[in-house]
Design a protein around this motif. Sequence first.
Motif, PDB file in Angstrom:
ATOM      1  N   ASN A  11       0.822  -1.214   0.000  1.00 47.24           N
ATOM      2  CA  ASN A  11       0.000   0.000   0.000  1.00 47.24           C
ATOM      3  C   ASN A  11       0.853   1.260   0.000  1.00 47.24           C
ATOM      4  N   ARG A  12       1.957   1.217   0.723  1.00 45.60           N
ATOM      5  CA  ARG A  12       2.858   2.379   0.730  1.00 45.60           C
ATOM      6  C   ARG A  12       3.533   2.556  -0.634  1.00 45.60           C
ATOM      7  N   ARG A  29       2.318   1.652  -3.488  1.00 43.73           N
ATOM      8  CA  ARG A  29       1.287   2.160  -4.399  1.00 43.73           C
ATOM      9  C   ARG A  29       1.086   3.658  -4.191  1.00 43.73           C
ATOM     10  N   GLU A  30       1.185   4.081  -2.948  1.00 42.75           N
ATOM     11  CA  GLU A  30       1.073   5.506  -2.648  1.00 42.75           C
ATOM     12  C   GLU A  30       2.250   6.280  -3.236  1.00 42.75           C
ATOM     13  N   LYS A  68       1.941   5.288  -8.196  1.00 36.57           N
ATOM     14  CA  LYS A  68       0.630   4.694  -8.472  1.00 36.57           C
ATOM     15  C   LYS A  68       0.619   3.756  -9.674  1.00 36.57           C
ATOM     16  N   ASP A  89      -6.102  -7.790  -0.211  1.00 33.78           N
ATOM     17  CA  ASP A  89      -5.801  -6.790   0.818  1.00 33.78           C
ATOM     18  C   ASP A  89      -4.618  -5.909   0.441  1.00 33.78           C
ATOM     19  N   SER A  90      -3.666  -6.453  -0.295  1.00 33.27           N
ATOM     20  CA  SER A  90      -2.480  -5.672  -0.675  1.00 33.27           C
ATOM     21  C   SER A  90      -2.689  -4.860  -1.947  1.00 33.27           C
ATOM     22  N   LYS A  91      -3.709  -5.262  -2.729  1.00 32.09           N
ATOM     23  CA  LYS A  91      -3.981  -4.628  -4.035  1.00 32.09           C
ATOM     24  C   LYS A  91      -2.786  -4.749  -4.985  1.00 32.09           C
TER      25      LYS A  91
END
Length: 650
Positions: free
Chosen positions: A122-123, A125-126, A129, A162-164
């Motif tokens: 998630n980090r 991806r932030e 993107k 959950d991790s995408k």
Amino acid sequence: MREKFLVTSRRDMEERGWDQLDFVYINGDAYVDHPGFAAAVIGRVLEARGYRVGIISQPDWHSAEPFKALGRPRLAALITAGNLDSMLSEKTAAKKIRNTDSYSPGGIAGKRPERATIVYANRMREAYKDVPIIIGGIEASLRRFAHYDYWSDKVRHSILLDSKADLLSYGMGEHSVVEIADALAEGKSVAEMYNIRGICYVTSHPPVTDKTVVCPSYEAVKADKLVFAQAFKQQYEEQDPFYGKILIQQSENRYVVQTPPALPLTTEEMDAIYELPFQRRWHPDYDAAGGVPALHEVQFSLTSHRGCFGHCHFCAITSHQGPIVQNRSHESLIREAQRMIRLPDFKGYIHDVGGPTANFRHPSCQKQLTAGVCRNRHCVGSEMCPNLDTSHADYLELLREIRKLPGVKKVFVRSGLRYDYVLADNNHKFVEELCRYHVSGQLKVAPEHVVKHVTDLMGKADVQAFLTFKKWFDEANEKIGKKQYLVPYFMSSHPGCTLKDAVALAEFLRDMHMQPEQVQDFIPTPGSLSTAMYYTGINPLTGEKVYVARRPEDKQMQRALMQYKNPANYDIVHKALCLCGRRDLIGYGPKCLIPPRRPGKRSEQGSRGRRPAAAAAKARPGRRAAGVPGNHDARRGPGKKARTNHSAFR
């Protein structure tokens, strides 16, 4: 010195003249450049293919900035929680926070978040993107479908959801990660990689054919434990690279799809991987902290093979590395040993030559290399397959060759030894040679329990096999004139083990004069058959109901019975014996486990209220102290020696 390691900083990139990396590898462990650590293996494999790889180890996850330290990767971000599931790294079986972390600099705990794969993805991806994210390693590999999570006590989604992340590489991963890298370099989209073996992906349009198996959905397995067990059985039976089918599991309007497992590595492929230019030490950045403790046990060890056909039901190695043993050539291992001998810190001792199970040097039968393993049959365990190839000749010859090398004083065997396999080979010579040259005073073995219905549920041989091997071991040491001991591992609270069974184990320890200083309480880690039993109370392979000790007090009683001599355990052992109707084991007789309570005393002083020494001597004249050293068991959690069974991004 730094230029010999994989890139870890902008300075490293500048020194190599690189303005951008192909892959940024986010690693939950400290970076150790050794073939026993997956980040090093996967990084070196990609580097050997010409890709530019950089590692960000244990980034501060509270913001996205540390994930930008090496810039935007050209092809993808690779993410792993580390060599262990991050929840297991952080918490004990009692769900208490661990004080140390052997995969972190200085052994300091708290360097990675809970559920690190999800947080890191998630980090990342932030931070970027549009960069493809591929997750892998033990945490991702064993959480690839809807799974029971012991620490939250609930069924969780596939970690992919959950991790995408875009893709999940499961298993050991060298094949799949190279195929993914080459596809990305060719400009292919993630959707064009869905035919790669050893991956999972998420889609709205799953491929449903005669080569697919549709498992019950996340919602169904969460709602019904019987359905969970049925889904686990489907997944368990399709993990063979030769006949395994595509697996599909729905979650709301999305589908998690697993392609068949990657094919086993050939001997030539394994040789090439383990002969990559590993520095066999932690990165110099960790010198000030005293290094990374996990390296110490494996720094001078040799991985001779991977995979395991042992099928211990509480272990994830078979699910992760696969049941088909893949081995390296003698020549490759000799070359690695010779490089090791030249290292400045080498003192003449090779700590191990093995793998998940030291004496599983070849496939259990030749059929496996073309047709796979038997779907509904185990090679070893409560029964031995009649087609099992039990020969120890190759492993014995390998040990002989290595111990003859100039500069080698001793070659130890410290990875797990499957003694029932030795018995099946009727190989007294192997045991004698093992005791003469390859045991350092103690040999660790794992009977796990002594009650047959428990060992059957564990996938282990019954206690008679242990007793027979102990007899062989003792006879061999007497013949060669050495005093050496077996250190047996036992486990408490495994599914199927009742309080009565735990008392039987305590009686066995009493009769064998064994006094374990540390014991292993069963931890339901994701992906194992035993964990499915723990959660559902059902054996997924048979549909039979299984007793499970879930209450903390029940688990505490089973654990305490294994250490009944510890004064701190007196009250809980006393209670357990009373509950079992075994007051006959409370007293001063030779078969008693604990003495009676002294009148008017609760046992803050525990069993220090034992009878006086004179009374004991009178009751048991000439009795000598126990003969087997304490049992030090931390092998299935942090603090164990770092095994050489690495995994992709593990």
